[in-house]
Write a protein that holds these residues in place. Structure first.
Motif, short mmCIF file in Angstrom:
data_model
loop_
_atom_site.label_atom_id
_atom_site.label_comp_id
_atom_site.label_asym_id
_atom_site.label_seq_id
_atom_site.Cartn_x
_atom_site.Cartn_y
_atom_site.Cartn_z
N PHE A 110 -5.46 3.26 3.17
CA PHE A 110 -6.86 3.64 3.34
C PHE A 110 -7.80 2.45 3.17
CE2 PHE A 110 -5.05 7.79 2.99
CZ PHE A 110 -5.84 8.54 3.84
N SER A 111 -7.47 1.53 2.26
CA SER A 111 -8.32 0.37 2.07
C SER A 111 -8.23 -0.57 3.27
CB SER A 111 -7.92 -0.39 0.81
OG SER A 111 -8.06 0.43 -0.31
N LEU A 112 -7.01 -0.87 3.72
CA LEU A 112 -6.85 -1.75 4.86
C LEU A 112 -7.36 -1.10 6.13
CD1 LEU A 112 -3.33 -3.28 4.10
CD2 LEU A 112 -5.57 -4.34 3.80
N GLY A 113 -7.18 0.22 6.26
CA GLY A 113 -7.70 0.93 7.43
C GLY A 113 -9.21 0.86 7.49
N THR A 114 -9.85 1.01 6.36
CA THR A 114 -11.32 0.93 6.32
C THR A 114 -11.78 -0.49 6.62
OG1 THR A 114 -11.38 2.69 4.69
CG2 THR A 114 -13.33 1.32 4.88
N LEU A 115 -11.11 -1.47 6.06
CA LEU A 115 -11.46 -2.87 6.32
C LEU A 115 -11.28 -3.19 7.81
CD1 LEU A 115 -12.25 -5.64 5.16
CD2 LEU A 115 -9.82 -6.07 4.82
#
Length: 168
Positions: free
Chosen positions: A132-137
């Protein structure tokens, strides 16, 4: 706890409230709504930890399971309340039972079979946090600067393609 640490905690909490208010005034209801994990969940987890370390140790290590679960849940909820990012913090709820079981393993009878659910829950939680963090970034990079992200990917591909192979 002595009086100085209580006063220091209160002053820090008040300073955080004033920073979060950004010119608006916070009434007591809004402060309780913002800091409910710190007021209700985390003290209960601290009670379970106090109960073990000062009253029941080493026999009553089972109270560390709800203590660890509540501490992790309280921290996750408090971060989500302060930052307003519930959609990214939910994997912390998967991590909570892993923390409680790990405390039980560490301070308890050291049953090696407890490491299986601890590792599964921890890896699952970290995987979801990363996704979720990398997807948002990645979405932010692609949303505002598609050309920058495309150029970085093309450059990375060219570096991989034209780099020399190392003999091992």
């Amino acid at each position: 706890m002595n009086k100085r640490s209580i006063l220091a905690s209160f002053l820090i909490l008040l300073g955080v409230c004033l920073m979060l208010a950004k010119g608006d005034s916070l009434n007591p209801g809004q402060m309780i709504g913002l800091f409910w994990p710190t007021l209700f969940v985390i003290p209960l987890s601290l009670f379970f930890h106090w109960l073990y370390f000062f009253m029941l140790a080493p026999k009553g290590s089972g109270v560390l399971i709800p203590g660890g679960v509540l501490m992790t849940t309280g921290v996750v909820c408090q971060i989500a309340m302060l930052m307003g990012n519930w959609e990214y913090m939910w994997p912390g709820f998967i991590l909570a039972p892993a923390v409680g079981l790990f405390e039980f393993y560490w301070f308890g009878p050291r049953n090696k079979w407890l490491l299986i659910p601890i590792n599964i829950l921890t890896i699952l939680s970290l995987l979801f946090f990363a996704l979720f963090s990398l997807g948002t970034l990645f979405n932010q990079l692609m949303g505002g600067g598609k050309t920058i992200a495309a150029a970085v990917l093309i450059l990375a591909g060219a570096l991989v393609l034209f780099s020399k192979k190392k003999d091992v």
